[in-house]
Design a protein around this motif. Structure first.
Motif, PDB file in Angstrom:
ATOM      1  N   GLY A  52       0.848  -1.104   0.008  1.00  0.00           N
ATOM      2  CA  GLY A  52       0.055   0.057  -0.079  1.00  0.00           C
ATOM      3  C   GLY A  52       0.979   1.186   0.056  1.00  0.00           C
ATOM      4  O   GLY A  52       0.267   2.357  -0.682  1.00  0.00           O
ATOM      5  N   ARG A  53       2.008   1.295   0.785  1.00  0.00           N
ATOM      6  CA  ARG A  53       2.805   2.335   0.728  1.00  0.00           C
ATOM      7  C   ARG A  53       3.643   2.652  -0.598  1.00  0.00           C
ATOM      8  O   ARG A  53       3.765   3.838  -0.855  1.00  0.00           O
ATOM      9  N   VAL A  54       3.871   1.622  -1.194  1.00  0.00           N
ATOM     10  CA  VAL A  54       4.465   1.566  -2.554  1.00  0.00           C
ATOM     11  C   VAL A  54       3.420   2.418  -3.626  1.00  0.00           C
ATOM     12  O   VAL A  54       3.831   3.066  -4.315  1.00  0.00           O
ATOM     13  N   ASN A  55       2.315   1.492  -3.559  1.00  0.00           N
ATOM     14  CA  ASN A  55       1.242   2.149  -4.339  1.00  0.00           C
ATOM     15  C   ASN A  55       0.931   3.772  -3.993  1.00  0.00           C
ATOM     16  O   ASN A  55       0.833   4.724  -5.085  1.00  0.00           O
ATOM     17  N   LEU A  56       1.048   4.194  -2.838  1.00  0.00           N
ATOM     18  CA  LEU A  56       0.815   5.482  -2.519  1.00  0.00           C
ATOM     19  C   LEU A  56       2.052   6.242  -3.056  1.00  0.00           C
ATOM     20  O   LEU A  56       1.672   7.454  -3.516  1.00  0.00           O
ATOM     21  N   ALA A  57       3.125   5.878  -2.907  1.00  0.00           N
ATOM     22  CA  ALA A  57       4.415   6.746  -3.325  1.00  0.00           C
ATOM     23  C   ALA A  57       4.229   6.615  -4.933  1.00  0.00           C
ATOM     24  O   ALA A  57       4.482   7.761  -5.456  1.00  0.00           O
ATOM     25  N   LEU A  58       3.821   5.689  -5.607  1.00  0.00           N
ATOM     26  CA  LEU A  58       3.960   5.732  -7.140  1.00  0.00           C
ATOM     27  C   LEU A  58       2.997   6.614  -7.694  1.00  0.00           C
ATOM     28  O   LEU A  58       2.820   7.202  -8.769  1.00  0.00           O
ATOM     29  N   GLY A  59       1.622   6.568  -6.983  1.00  0.00           N
ATOM     30  CA  GLY A  59       0.527   7.273  -7.353  1.00  0.00           C
ATOM     31  C   GLY A  59      -0.161   6.558  -8.377  1.00  0.00           C
ATOM     32  O   GLY A  59       0.136   5.430  -9.056  1.00  0.00           O
ATOM     33  N   LYS A  60      -1.194   7.240  -9.066  1.00  0.00           N
ATOM     34  CA  LYS A  60      -2.147   6.750 -10.093  1.00  0.00           C
ATOM     35  C   LYS A  60      -1.181   6.878 -11.486  1.00  0.00           C
ATOM     36  O   LYS A  60      -0.252   7.647 -11.567  1.00  0.00           O
ATOM     37  N   GLY A  61      -1.689   5.967 -12.382  1.00  0.00           N
ATOM     38  CA  GLY A  61      -0.726   5.869 -13.767  1.00  0.00           C
ATOM     39  C   GLY A  61      -0.624   7.694 -14.368  1.00  0.00           C
ATOM     40  O   GLY A  61      -1.613   8.053 -14.409  1.00  0.00           O
ATOM     41  N   GLU A  62       0.546   7.874 -14.787  1.00  0.00           N
ATOM     42  CA  GLU A  62       0.504   9.271 -15.010  1.00  0.00           C
ATOM     43  C   GLU A  62       1.171   9.248 -16.781  1.00  0.00           C
ATOM     44  O   GLU A  62       1.561  10.295 -17.308  1.00  0.00           O
ATOM     45  N   GLY A  63       0.868   8.327 -17.399  1.00  0.00           N
ATOM     46  CA  GLY A  63       1.191   8.330 -18.653  1.00  0.00           C
ATOM     47  C   GLY A  63       2.527   7.728 -19.009  1.00  0.00           C
ATOM     48  O   GLY A  63       3.080   6.954 -18.420  1.00  0.00           O
ATOM     49  N   HIS A  64       3.075   8.635 -19.957  1.00  0.00           N
ATOM     50  CA  HIS A  64       4.367   8.072 -20.237  1.00  0.00           C
ATOM     51  C   HIS A  64       5.406   8.448 -18.808  1.00  0.00           C
ATOM     52  O   HIS A  64       5.559   9.846 -18.739  1.00  0.00           O
ATOM     53  N   VAL A  65       5.940   7.513 -18.156  1.00  0.00           N
ATOM     54  CA  VAL A  65       6.585   7.905 -17.033  1.00  0.00           C
ATOM     55  C   VAL A  65       8.097   8.398 -17.150  1.00  0.00           C
ATOM     56  O   VAL A  65       8.768   7.765 -17.958  1.00  0.00           O
ATOM     57  N   THR A  66       8.259   9.320 -16.727  1.00  0.00           N
ATOM     58  CA  THR A  66       9.538   9.984 -16.421  1.00  0.00           C
ATOM     59  C   THR A  66       9.965  10.348 -15.003  1.00  0.00           C
ATOM     60  O   THR A  66       9.257  10.333 -14.063  1.00  0.00           O
ATOM     61  N   PRO A  67      11.356  10.224 -14.792  1.00  0.00           N
ATOM     62  CA  PRO A  67      11.695  10.803 -13.526  1.00  0.00           C
ATOM     63  C   PRO A  67      11.296  12.013 -13.009  1.00  0.00           C
ATOM     64  O   PRO A  67      10.876  13.032 -13.698  1.00  0.00           O
ATOM     65  N   LYS A  68      11.161  12.069 -11.678  1.00  0.00           N
ATOM     66  CA  LYS A  68      10.781  13.080 -10.821  1.00  0.00           C
ATOM     67  C   LYS A  68      11.862  14.127 -10.699  1.00  0.00           C
ATOM     68  O   LYS A  68      13.089  13.853 -10.831  1.00  0.00           O
ATOM     69  N   ILE A  69      11.675  15.506 -10.651  1.00  0.00           N
ATOM     70  CA  ILE A  69      12.782  16.466 -10.605  1.00  0.00           C
ATOM     71  C   ILE A  69      12.623  17.089  -9.232  1.00  0.00           C
ATOM     72  O   ILE A  69      11.643  17.607  -8.523  1.00  0.00           O
ATOM     73  N   ASP A  70      13.972  17.168  -8.623  1.00  0.00           N
ATOM     74  CA  ASP A  70      14.152  17.728  -7.188  1.00  0.00           C
ATOM     75  C   ASP A  70      15.091  18.906  -7.414  1.00  0.00           C
ATOM     76  O   ASP A  70      16.074  18.778  -8.035  1.00  0.00           O
ATOM     77  N   VAL A  71      14.726  20.083  -6.817  1.00  0.00           N
ATOM     78  CA  VAL A  71      15.791  21.086  -6.970  1.00  0.00           C
ATOM     79  C   VAL A  71      16.281  21.501  -5.519  1.00  0.00           C
ATOM     80  O   VAL A  71      15.495  21.682  -4.709  1.00  0.00           O
ATOM     81  N   ARG A  72      17.348  21.930  -5.394  1.00  0.00           N
ATOM     82  CA  ARG A  72      17.972  22.276  -4.163  1.00  0.00           C
ATOM     83  C   ARG A  72      18.951  23.578  -4.162  1.00  0.00           C
ATOM     84  O   ARG A  72      19.668  23.544  -5.509  1.00  0.00           O
ATOM     85  N   ALA A  73      18.866  24.186  -3.130  1.00  0.00           N
ATOM     86  CA  ALA A  73      19.742  25.578  -3.283  1.00  0.00           C
ATOM     87  C   ALA A  73      20.774  25.487  -2.274  1.00  0.00           C
ATOM     88  O   ALA A  73      20.539  25.084  -0.973  1.00  0.00           O
ATOM     89  N   ALA A  74      22.040  25.842  -2.717  1.00  0.00           N
ATOM     90  CA  ALA A  74      23.137  25.879  -1.722  1.00  0.00           C
ATOM     91  C   ALA A  74      23.459  27.367  -1.368  1.00  0.00           C
ATOM     92  O   ALA A  74      23.912  28.093  -2.367  1.00  0.00           O
ATOM     93  N   ILE A  75      23.117  27.956  -0.332  1.00  0.00           N
ATOM     94  CA  ILE A  75      23.518  29.224  -0.194  1.00  0.00           C
ATOM     95  C   ILE A  75      24.527  29.328   1.077  1.00  0.00           C
ATOM     96  O   ILE A  75      24.316  29.084   2.208  1.00  0.00           O
ATOM     97  N   ILE A  76      25.720  29.798   0.466  1.00  0.00           N
ATOM     98  CA  ILE A  76      26.951  29.714   1.411  1.00  0.00           C
ATOM     99  C   ILE A  76      27.158  31.216   1.879  1.00  0.00           C
ATOM    100  O   ILE A  76      27.249  32.019   0.744  1.00  0.00           O
ATOM    101  N   ASP A  77      27.382  31.450   3.159  1.00  0.00           N
ATOM    102  CA  ASP A  77      27.825  32.903   3.544  1.00  0.00           C
ATOM    103  C   ASP A  77      28.821  32.743   4.494  1.00  0.00           C
ATOM    104  O   ASP A  77      28.510  32.010   5.770  1.00  0.00           O
TER     105      ASP A  77
END
Length: 206
Positions: A52-77
């Motif tokens: 059930g947790r796997v199905n929840l993570a995958l979600g419903k079919g979304e067509g042609h499956v592609t990787p998710k995109i995650d963005v991160r900011a490195a702010i150095i001061d």
């Protein structure tokens, strides 16, 4: 590195969802549905988590499956990097998250920093594009491309943590707090400092 069996199971899952999106024959649909069920069971067994947790993570079919995109900011001061404390696990990460439709990668990064730390930044340079499965992050049933940007502050306003995080603070690289490793690992931070020191360093791309 991701376990090879998990990589195969994720690939089967993506092929099944993509096949279900394009197929028109009912018998092909039945076959793809069976492949989807088998791949989900494999991922659950390999990760020792409920189906059930796997199905929840995958979600419903979304067509042609592609990787998710995650963005991160490195702010150095002043030799320290800005991290925010996630409410979900009580650990720290660079500001960022899922890229949203309608915004560029840079716009998404700037937005995430504003929402999580309450400051305005400018994305100065992309320093890494990582395939999450090829690095030392915890196992994930989803496939991710992670984009890391060096950013600079545009104001000196005080940090103002948003509703998704409980704190925001600067840390030196040799005194990091417990990291939210599904989101960021030590290597991501180490590389940020290396790229800040050497502007000519080539972008790391998997």
């Amino acid at each position: 590195m991701e376990d090879q069996w998990l990589a195969w199971a994720k690939r089967l899952s993506a092929l099944a969802d993509t096949g279900l999106h394009y197929c028109r024959d009912k018998f092909d649909r039945e076959r793809y549905e069976e492949v989807a069920e088998i791949s989900t069971s494999m991922m659950a067994a390999l990760g020792d988590i409920p189906i059930g947790r796997v199905n929840l993570a995958l979600g419903k079919g979304e067509g042609h499956v592609t990787p998710k995109i995650d963005v991160r900011a490195a702010i150095i001061d002043d030799g320290r990097i800005l991290l925010v404390k996630e409410k979900m696990d009580g650990r720290w990460t660079m500001p960022g998250g899922y890229a949203e439709v309608g915004l560029s990668a840079v716009e998404n990064t700037i937005k995430e920093v504003w929402e999580e730390a309450g400051i305005k930044v400018e994305a100065k340079r992309l320093y890494a594009i990582r395939h999450k499965a090829k690095h030392a992050y915890p196992v994930d049933v989803l496939d991710f491309y992670k984009l890391f940007f060096l950013c600079e502050r545009r104001d000196r306003a005080p940090l103002d943590p948003g509703h998704e995080v409980s704190d925001a603070a600067y840390f030196s690289p040799d005194d990091l707090p417990p990291l939210s490793e599904p989101r960021v690992i030590v290597q991501d931070i180490t590389d940020a400092f290396a790229f800040q020191v050497d502007p000519q360093r080539p972008v790391m791309v998997d």
